[in-house]
Design a protein around this motif. Sequence first.
Motif, short mmCIF file in Angstrom:
data_model
loop_
_atom_site.label_atom_id
_atom_site.label_comp_id
_atom_site.label_asym_id
_atom_site.label_seq_id
_atom_site.Cartn_x
_atom_site.Cartn_y
_atom_site.Cartn_z
N UNK A 107 49.16 37.21 35.74
CA UNK A 107 50.57 36.78 35.73
C UNK A 107 50.64 35.26 35.83
N UNK A 108 49.89 34.69 36.76
CA UNK A 108 49.94 33.24 36.99
C UNK A 108 49.57 32.47 35.73
N UNK A 109 48.62 32.99 34.97
CA UNK A 109 48.12 32.27 33.79
C UNK A 109 48.75 32.77 32.49
N UNK A 110 49.75 33.64 32.62
CA UNK A 110 50.43 34.13 31.42
C UNK A 110 49.39 34.66 30.42
N UNK A 111 48.49 35.51 30.93
CA UNK A 111 47.32 35.92 30.16
C UNK A 111 47.59 37.12 29.27
N UNK A 137 32.67 29.86 32.19
CA UNK A 137 33.68 30.31 31.23
C UNK A 137 33.00 30.91 30.00
N UNK A 138 31.92 30.29 29.57
CA UNK A 138 31.18 30.78 28.40
C UNK A 138 30.64 32.19 28.66
N UNK A 157 43.25 34.40 29.47
CA UNK A 157 42.52 35.50 30.11
C UNK A 157 41.31 34.96 30.86
N UNK A 158 40.57 34.06 30.23
CA UNK A 158 39.41 33.47 30.90
C UNK A 158 39.86 32.68 32.13
N UNK A 159 40.95 31.94 32.00
CA UNK A 159 41.45 31.17 33.15
C UNK A 159 41.86 32.09 34.29
N UNK A 160 42.47 33.22 33.95
CA UNK A 160 42.87 34.18 34.99
C UNK A 160 41.65 34.76 35.70
N UNK A 165 37.93 34.80 40.39
CA UNK A 165 36.57 34.58 40.88
C UNK A 165 36.51 33.40 41.83
N UNK A 166 37.67 32.78 42.09
CA UNK A 166 37.70 31.66 43.02
C UNK A 166 37.21 30.36 42.42
N UNK A 167 37.24 30.29 41.08
CA UNK A 167 36.74 29.08 40.41
C UNK A 167 37.84 28.09 40.09
N UNK A 168 39.10 28.44 40.42
CA UNK A 168 40.17 27.47 40.15
C UNK A 168 41.27 27.61 41.19
#
Length: 168
Positions: A107-111, A137-138, A157-160, A165-168
């Motif tokens: 939801x946050x990333x509009x994925x 990400x790759x 989707x990747x950003x979400x 995963x706690x990466x952002x």
Amino acid sequence: MAQTGKTQPTIPIPPRIRTTLIVNGVERELDASPWTTLLDALRDHLDLTGTKKGCDHGQCGACTVLVDGRRVVSCLTLAVMKDGARITTIEGLSEDGTPNALQQAFIDHDAFQCGYCTPGQICSATGLIAEGKAKTAEEIRELMSGNICRCGAYPNIVAAIQQAMGQS
Ligand code: FES
Ligand code: FES
């Protein structure tokens, strides 16, 4: 035309098989034909329509669910072969009706755009995170490559997933 007098052999229809699935923590029973896929069992027998049918050929990932914690494409999985298994669908991921961290990240990333692929994306990403193999990400892109998004929401989707995963 002359009749040969031969009758066509009848092929008996195999009986349905009583199958028990633990779906989202609840024991469910159904009488499945030997050819009933897990996808059709969920959607047509158990009324869990969150899991989507896209290609029905194992190529799009829309039907992804977790079976005993591992992500599988349910359109290529026969229900009777999963007798006694624990199945988690998109309906089972929320926590007391509240989106879990991964759902909230989508939801946050509009994925998503149309949302048709989203249940499969989220179930697959749940399995991906549990596997612990993707660090970058790759690697997320590579290990999520079985989940197609016709709307092209891949960067979101990747950003979400990275957020979950706690990466952002
Ligand atoms: Fe199962 Fe496309 S519907 S992979
Ligand atoms: Fe439409 Fe992915 S959001 S197919």
